[in-house]
Write an enzyme that holds these catalytic residues in place. Structure first.
Site, PDB file in Angstrom:
ATOM      1  N   LEU A  88      -2.625  23.417 -16.996  1.00 42.54           N
ATOM      2  CA  LEU A  88      -2.054  22.475 -16.032  1.00 42.54           C
ATOM      3  C   LEU A  88      -2.429  21.083 -16.523  1.00 42.54           C
ATOM      4  CD1 LEU A  88      -2.962  24.101 -12.570  1.00 42.54           C
ATOM      5  CD2 LEU A  88      -0.781  24.206 -13.780  1.00 42.54           C
ATOM      6  N   ASP A  89      -1.476  20.167 -16.527  1.00 46.36           N
ATOM      7  CA  ASP A  89      -1.802  18.831 -17.017  1.00 46.36           C
ATOM      8  C   ASP A  89      -2.694  18.093 -16.023  1.00 46.36           C
ATOM      9  OD1 ASP A  89      -0.160  17.410 -15.073  1.00 46.36           O
ATOM     10  OD2 ASP A  89       1.583  18.017 -16.244  1.00 46.36           O
ATOM     11  N   LYS A  90      -3.195  16.952 -16.446  1.00 47.54           N
ATOM     12  CA  LYS A  90      -4.144  16.169 -15.645  1.00 47.54           C
ATOM     13  C   LYS A  90      -3.608  15.846 -14.261  1.00 47.54           C
ATOM     14  CE  LYS A  90      -7.394  13.256 -18.174  1.00 47.54           C
ATOM     15  NZ  LYS A  90      -7.621  11.915 -18.743  1.00 47.54           N
TER      16      LYS A  90
END
Length: 244
Positions: free
Chosen positions: A112-114
């Site tokens: 999951l991206d930031k």
């Protein structure tokens, strides 16, 4: 029937991050390792690495950590990175320090991206990791998206068509399911894991995702009482829900 793995005690404890084999030997000689309630000083003996081992083996006054093959569910907060090496807050920082030294290391199952929060799985089981992320498994991932602009009403048909092509790609997306929650909020279920896929899908529909939260994988849902930054170990029944 699958063969039960065995391991020398000193090798097992070292791979689980407790320390070097020499450090484990010193601990054993000082009476810090118990097996079934009795001092264990010969760490060359082999033990079956079964899920019940933490109930039998005590290390420095505490039960053995979960044996290899653990699966952790994290409610990933915003701002954390799914990486072992990048600077800043990492998802592994929330785990016990000893777990960060395990070999094989604990890795995220996908990323999951930031700027995305929600359900993130981590494991030291490489076979399970590849089963979950394999395109052949079609594991369904469901996200709640908050959007910058109201939905047009055409998104469900577009996403479900199996014909949507993302910019820079040559293969159309598999059909995805959209549920409208409000004019600017939707739940989207996808069976692929392309780079920033959900954000790019809404961009292709002329919108912008302002907030993104993963709610479930398969039938495994993020518990309401698991706060951001908190994690829990999954049992076999919970792991099976991923593939339903």
């Amino acid at each position: 029937m699958a063969k039960i793995p065995t391991s020398r005690v000193d090798r097992l404890l070292s791979s689980m991050g407790y320390g070097s084999r020499k450090e484990m030997a010193r601990m054993a000689q000082a009476g810090g390792i118990l097996l079934d309630g009795a001092d264990l000083t010969d760490l060359s003996q082999r033990l079956a690495v079964t899920p019940d081992l933490p109930g039998r083996l005590e290390i420095d006054g505490a039960p053995l950590d979960p044996v290899p093959g653990l699966v952790v569910m994290l409610n990933k907060p915003l701002g954390m990175t799914c990486s072992h090496k990048e600077e800043g807050a990492l998802v592994y920082d929330v785990l016990p320090l000893r777990w960060q030294r395990r070999d094989p290391q604990i890795s995220t199952i996908g990323r999951l991206d930031k700027a995305t929060s929600g359900l993130l799985l981590m494991t030291d089981d490489g076979e399970l990791l590849h089963r979950v992320i394999s395109p052949k498994r079609h594991v369904r991932k469901t996200y709640r998206a908050s959007l910058a602009r109201p939905l047009s009403g055409k998104e469900a048909a577009l996403f479900g068509s199996g014909q949507l092509m993302l910019e820079g790609e040559t293969k159309a997306l598999a059909p995805a399911r959209l549920e409208v929650l409000s004019p600017t909020e939707a739940r989207l279920s996808v069976t692929e894991g392309r780079y920033h896929q959900v954000r790019r899908m809404f961009a292709a529909a002329g919108n912008h995702v302002e907030a993104l939260h993963r709610e479930s994988m398969g039938e495994l849902c993020l518990p309401e009482d698991l706060a951001p930054g908190q994690w829990k170990l999954l049992d076999q029944e919970e792991i099976a829900r991923i593939f339903r």
